[in-house]
Design a protein around this motif. Structure first.
Motif, mmCIF file in Angstrom:
data_model
loop_
_atom_site.group_PDB
_atom_site.id
_atom_site.type_symbol
_atom_site.label_atom_id
_atom_site.label_comp_id
_atom_site.label_asym_id
_atom_site.label_seq_id
_atom_site.Cartn_x
_atom_site.Cartn_y
_atom_site.Cartn_z
ATOM 1 N N ALA A 1 50.453 33.803 39.333
ATOM 2 C CA ALA A 1 49.457 34.874 39.528
ATOM 3 C C ALA A 1 49.177 35.005 41.012
ATOM 4 O O ALA A 1 49.025 34.002 41.719
ATOM 5 N N LEU A 2 49.106 36.249 41.470
ATOM 6 C CA LEU A 2 48.713 36.544 42.852
ATOM 7 C C LEU A 2 47.466 37.404 42.783
ATOM 8 O O LEU A 2 47.517 38.536 42.282
ATOM 9 N N LEU A 3 46.353 36.869 43.276
ATOM 10 C CA LEU A 3 45.091 37.594 43.224
ATOM 11 C C LEU A 3 44.659 37.871 44.657
ATOM 12 O O LEU A 3 44.545 36.935 45.465
ATOM 13 N N ALA A 4 44.432 39.135 44.982
ATOM 14 C CA ALA A 4 44.079 39.476 46.358
ATOM 15 C C ALA A 4 42.833 40.353 46.349
ATOM 16 O O ALA A 4 42.751 41.311 45.580
ATOM 17 N N ASP A 5 41.870 39.977 47.196
ATOM 18 C CA ASP A 5 40.602 40.694 47.157
ATOM 19 C C ASP A 5 39.745 40.348 48.365
ATOM 20 O O ASP A 5 40.035 39.414 49.092
ATOM 21 N N TYR A 6 38.662 41.113 48.534
ATOM 22 C CA TYR A 6 37.583 40.686 49.415
ATOM 23 C C TYR A 6 37.072 39.373 48.856
ATOM 24 O O TYR A 6 36.947 39.262 47.632
ATOM 25 N N GLY A 7 36.737 38.432 49.714
ATOM 26 C CA GLY A 7 36.184 37.237 49.105
ATOM 27 C C GLY A 7 35.807 36.176 50.096
ATOM 28 O O GLY A 7 35.987 36.320 51.310
ATOM 29 N N HIS A 8 35.286 35.087 49.576
ATOM 30 C CA HIS A 8 34.826 33.952 50.377
ATOM 31 C C HIS A 8 35.071 32.684 49.581
ATOM 32 O O HIS A 8 35.418 32.744 48.395
ATOM 33 N N ASP A 9 34.845 31.548 50.241
ATOM 34 C CA ASP A 9 35.151 30.287 49.572
ATOM 35 C C ASP A 9 33.854 29.540 49.234
ATOM 36 O O ASP A 9 33.667 28.391 49.621
#
Ligand SMILES: C[S@@+](CC[C@H](N)C(=O)[O-])C[C@H]1O[C@@H](n2cnc3c(N)ncnc32)[C@H](O)[C@@H]1O
Length: 426
Positions: free
Chosen positions: A289-297
């Protein structure tokens, strides 16, 4: 100019308190507002997650359900719409996964929330360059919006066939549409990923997770409380307002992890369940799975915001008329996969790192060789938009799920998916 910077959905902190400021006139009324108001008056405040779900995917008045939301005439633009290089490099990443998976006889490309279908189209074009992959790829699109599904059909097949089912979300069929691409690749549409057949698959979700509903929580002197949405018949600027639950809700008890340090929190349980489902499928049937998005950890707090016409838009203003989005908490996704025996997570890394690791500069050079002056300018500006740290390069993150695996004996292939390490060219 085609790729205006203002097209990007730029985020700022939103404080529920800001909506309480008094204005003389309330914002406009929408169909969805009328529906929500009667629901709230009858049954009391709803969670922010329920509000977000209604705003985005209500079958009759949800934001995504009946219009094209992309591009200059829409509200935002996404990476696959900016340059073909984006989808092509994701396609190469999937080919690498297929080879690492032992080149199985069939491969499903499964995309969640495919928008206009541009990303799938660019990825399929890459697969067509590999003779070994001919006649073994099928495309599976999970899409809740009938309007978007029609746009995907037109882009991928060249026509929109008459479809009796006008509303993808409300029909009873498991596969609500089946077609073939212009090159003969079978395509199936679903409302729910659980209905997609099991098998070796590459799962793609680009700017999908940020559209899934989040619960919002606020730490108070009395402990955690959930942020809810209620009617505002008072002096507030909108017909709706944020309130805090008087006591901890079931979501406060179920979704906040012990030792949480932040004072405000967004949790997206639907994303958590989704990544667990993906991890199970990948462990059992292979793929990635490749998930790409705005985000943070796991660092940000209050990220929910609205976008309309390429501008920030208040979350409670004219519901259904603007996009709602919340940054993806990748630390939560990792935590949700942690108990999955034999599944591995990778990242998040920035979009810039991913694309540079996939040698985007080389792809740019090849495309430029066959381009005229104006196409060269477009290619360069797309490259800059995708990779520049001040534009989309650092704002977007890539995250991946694979099986645990060891590189084949004697092979230097790392166990991460392509894009998560630097490709070497001799
Ligand atoms: C921001 S758009 C991203 C589109 C595309 N991936 C891109 O990057 O251009 C979100 C997409 O997800 C779809 N979507 C939103 N919520 C969904 C849900 N709960 N189930 C399936 N699709 C959904 C929307 O209709 C739309 O196609």
């Amino acid at each position: 100019m085609r790729f205006l910077w203002t097209f990007l959905r730029i985020r700022t902190t939103v404080n529920p308190g800001q909506y309480r400021r008094a204005l003389h006139q309330k914002s406009g009324e929408t169909e969805l507002l009328k529906h929500l108001r009667s629901q709230l008056k009858a049954a009391g405040p709803i969670t922010v997650a329920d509000y977000m779900r209604e705003v985005l995917t209500n079958p009759t008045a949800g934001y995504y359900m009946h219009k094209d939301v992309f591009g200059t005439q829409g509200d935002f633009i996404t990476s696959p719409e900016i340059s073909q290089m984006f989808g092509e490099l994701l396609g190469v990443c999937c080919v690498n996964e297929w080879i690492l998976g032992g080149s199985p006889r069939s491969m499903q490309l499964l995309e969640l929330g495919p928008g206009r279908g541009t990303l799938a189209q660019d990825m399929l074009r890459v697969f067509q360059q590999f003779p070994m992959m001919q006649d073994m790829v099928s495309l599976h699109l999970v899409e809740v919006s009938p309007k978007m599904a029609a746009m995907q059909e037109e882009r991928l097949t060249g026509v929109i066939e008459d479809d009796k089912r006008k509303n993808a979300a409300s029909g009873g069929d498991i596969v609500y549409k089946k077609r073939k691409t212009k090159a003969g690749v079978p395509i199936s549409w679903y409302s729910d990923i659980h209905d997609v057949p099991r098998g070796f698959s590459c799962y793609i979700a680009h700017e999908f997770l940020d559209a899934l509903p989040v619960h919002k929580f606020q730490r108070t002197p009395q402990g955690w409380r959930e942020v809810l949405v209620d009617v505002d018949d008072g002096e507030g600027p909108h017909h709706l307002r944020f309130v805090l639950s008087p006591t901890p809700t079931a979501a406060c008890k179920g979704f906040i992890q012990a030792g949480e340090k932040r004072d405000h929190l967004e949790v997206c349980p639907q994303a958590g369940v989704l990544v667990q489902h993906l991890a199970n499928r990948i462990v059992e049937h292979g793929g990635a799975a490749l998930l790409a998005d705005y985000g943070h950890d796991g660092t940000k707090t209050d990220t929910l915001r609205g976008f309309r016409n390429h501008q920030l838009h208040e979350v409670l203003q004219e519901p259904g008329s603007a996009d709602l989005t919340a940054d993806v908490d990748f630390s939560y996704l990792r935590h949700m996969c942690a108990g999955k025996d034999k599944a591995l997570t990778h990242g998040p890394i920035t979009q810039r790192e991913f694309l540079e690791n996939m040698a985007i500069e080389l792809r740019l050079q090849v495309l430029q060789r066959n381009a005229d002056e104006s196409q060269r300018k477009d290619l360069l500006s797309g490259y800059d938009m995708l990779t520049n740290p001040d534009k989309m390069g650092d704002r977007f993150k890539f995250f991946s799920i694979t099986r645990q695996r060891t590189p084949p004996k004697g092979s230097r292939t790392p166990s991460e998916p392509a894009g998560f390490y630097r490709l070497e060219f001799q």
